[in-house]
Design an enzyme around this catalytic site. Structure first.
Site, PDB file in Angstrom:
ATOM      1  N   SER A 114       0.830  -1.204   0.000  1.00  0.00           N
ATOM      2  CA  SER A 114       0.000   0.000   0.000  1.00  0.00           C
ATOM      3  C   SER A 114       0.863   1.251   0.000  1.00  0.00           C
ATOM      4  O   SER A 114       0.548   2.229  -0.691  1.00  0.00           O
ATOM      5  CB  SER A 114      -0.935   0.004   1.213  1.00  0.00           C
ATOM      6  OG  SER A 114      -0.201   0.039   2.427  1.00  0.00           O
TER       7      SER A 114
ATOM      8  N   ARG B  64       0.655   3.523  -3.433  1.00  0.00           N
ATOM      9  CA  ARG B  64       0.023   4.839  -3.271  1.00  0.00           C
ATOM     10  C   ARG B  64       0.926   5.936  -3.818  1.00  0.00           C
ATOM     11  O   ARG B  64       0.491   6.795  -4.593  1.00  0.00           O
ATOM     12  CB  ARG B  64      -0.287   5.093  -1.802  1.00  0.00           C
ATOM     13  CG  ARG B  64      -0.970   6.442  -1.558  1.00  0.00           C
ATOM     14  CD  ARG B  64      -1.184   6.718  -0.079  1.00  0.00           C
ATOM     15  NE  ARG B  64      -2.129   5.779   0.510  1.00  0.00           N
ATOM     16  CZ  ARG B  64      -1.785   4.773   1.311  1.00  0.00           C
ATOM     17  NH1 ARG B  64      -0.510   4.573   1.614  1.00  0.00           N
ATOM     18  NH2 ARG B  64      -2.695   3.967   1.802  1.00  0.00           N
TER      19      ARG B  64
ATOM     20  N   ASN C 283       0.112   7.946  -7.544  1.00  0.00           N
ATOM     21  CA  ASN C 283      -0.139   9.391  -7.599  1.00  0.00           C
ATOM     22  C   ASN C 283       0.894  10.119  -8.444  1.00  0.00           C
ATOM     23  O   ASN C 283       0.546  11.013  -9.228  1.00  0.00           O
ATOM     24  CB  ASN C 283      -0.150   9.967  -6.183  1.00  0.00           C
ATOM     25  CG  ASN C 283      -1.462   9.734  -5.466  1.00  0.00           C
ATOM     26  OD1 ASN C 283      -2.405  10.489  -5.613  1.00  0.00           O
ATOM     27  ND2 ASN C 283      -1.517   8.656  -4.692  1.00  0.00           N
TER      28      ASN C 283
END
Length: 279
Positions: A210, A214, A218
């Site tokens: 994660s 993440r 982005n």
């Protein structure tokens, strides 16, 4: 940030332009393929961030600080307060780690604000259009999943280290097989040991996955938006609107750059705090 897809970056219009700028500069080694651009840029920015902090720490005075020193002190105090609120053990290692992560990730993310055509333009000016067309350089290390996963799996190793430090080797191993499902009898403990182990492995692995995905997602999306804006506003008629849209996205992207660095830092400290606690 993108410019118009000109020169050696055409090769198929907008699609060719995007593919060219999403291609890594790689080198084959005996152990596998290395993205040399991500590695070199991340290393250079890490050294630059370290030098930046060292320089102002060296020049720190007890009197009225300079603007640069005041800004560095603000960053250090901000990170230290976040660590203090989250990690309640010995912070002598955790606080510098959090500061390193935050500053380094901000530096790497901020590369997305530079025009991504600068490397191609520089190569074209020196070696010509053909050389620029076959030269690849992605200079946003956090838009490379290899970089973000390398950082996040380092965090995983630290989580395991602090878990063993807090619970001991036997306590850590025992917890893998006896939590979160508890039982009293021997047979029940043996039956539940397999699902306990699987759940703990999933929990440990989900944290770095994660973290890495993440940050990568982005920054990769932000890089791609810059390219799409550059490609969609490529004509002279749409040049000024393109500059406006690029500027608007760049301003918004600054928030993403800082937020993603903050999230990566805070989650790292939270995970280490959870590992440090006795269960």
């Amino acid at each position: 940030m993108g410019l118009a897809p000109e020169g050696g970056d055409t090769g198929g219009g907008l699609t060719g332009y995007i593919v060219h700028h999403l291609t890594h500069n790689t080198k084959q080694f005996a152990f596998g393929t290395v993205h040399m651009d991500s590695w070199a840029v991340a290393l250079a920015l890490g050294l630059l961030a370290s030098f930046w902090l060292w320089w102002y720490a060296r020049k720190a005075t007890a009197g009225v600080p300079s603007k640069g020193q005041a800004f560095v002190e603000l960053v250090v105090e901000f990170v230290d307060s976040e660590v203090k609120n989250t990690f309640h053990g010995d912070r002598r290692f955790i606080a510098p780690l959090a500061l390193t992560i935050f500053v380094w990730v901000v530096f790497m993310n901020a590369m997305d604000l530079l025009p991504l055509d600068i490397p191609s333009a520089a190569v074209q000016a020196v070696a010509g259009e053909e050389a620029a067309h076959h030269t690849y350089l992605r200079w946003v290390p956090t838009a490379d999943v290899n970089t973000t996963f390398a950082m996040s799996f380092t965090v995983l190793l630290l989580i395991i280290f602090y878990s063993i430090k807090a619970k001991g080797g036997w306590g850590f191993t025992k917890e893998l097989f006896t939590a979160p499902f508890h039982a009293e009898g021997t047979v029940a403990k043996i039956v539940l040991s397999v699902p306990n182990l699987l759940l703990n492995v999933v929990e440990y692995l989900s944290k770095p996955v994660s973290l890495g995905m993440r940050l990568f997602g982005n920054m990769y999306a932000g890089e791609l938006v810059f390219m799409l804006i550059a490609g969609l506003f490529v004509s002279w008629f749409t040049f000024l609107p393109g500059i406006v849209f690029q500027s608007m996205w760049a301003i918004f992207h600054i928030l993403i750059i800082l937020l993603q660095a903050y999230i990566f830092m805070v989650l790292t400290v939270v995970y280490l705090a959870m590992a440090h606690e006795h269960h």
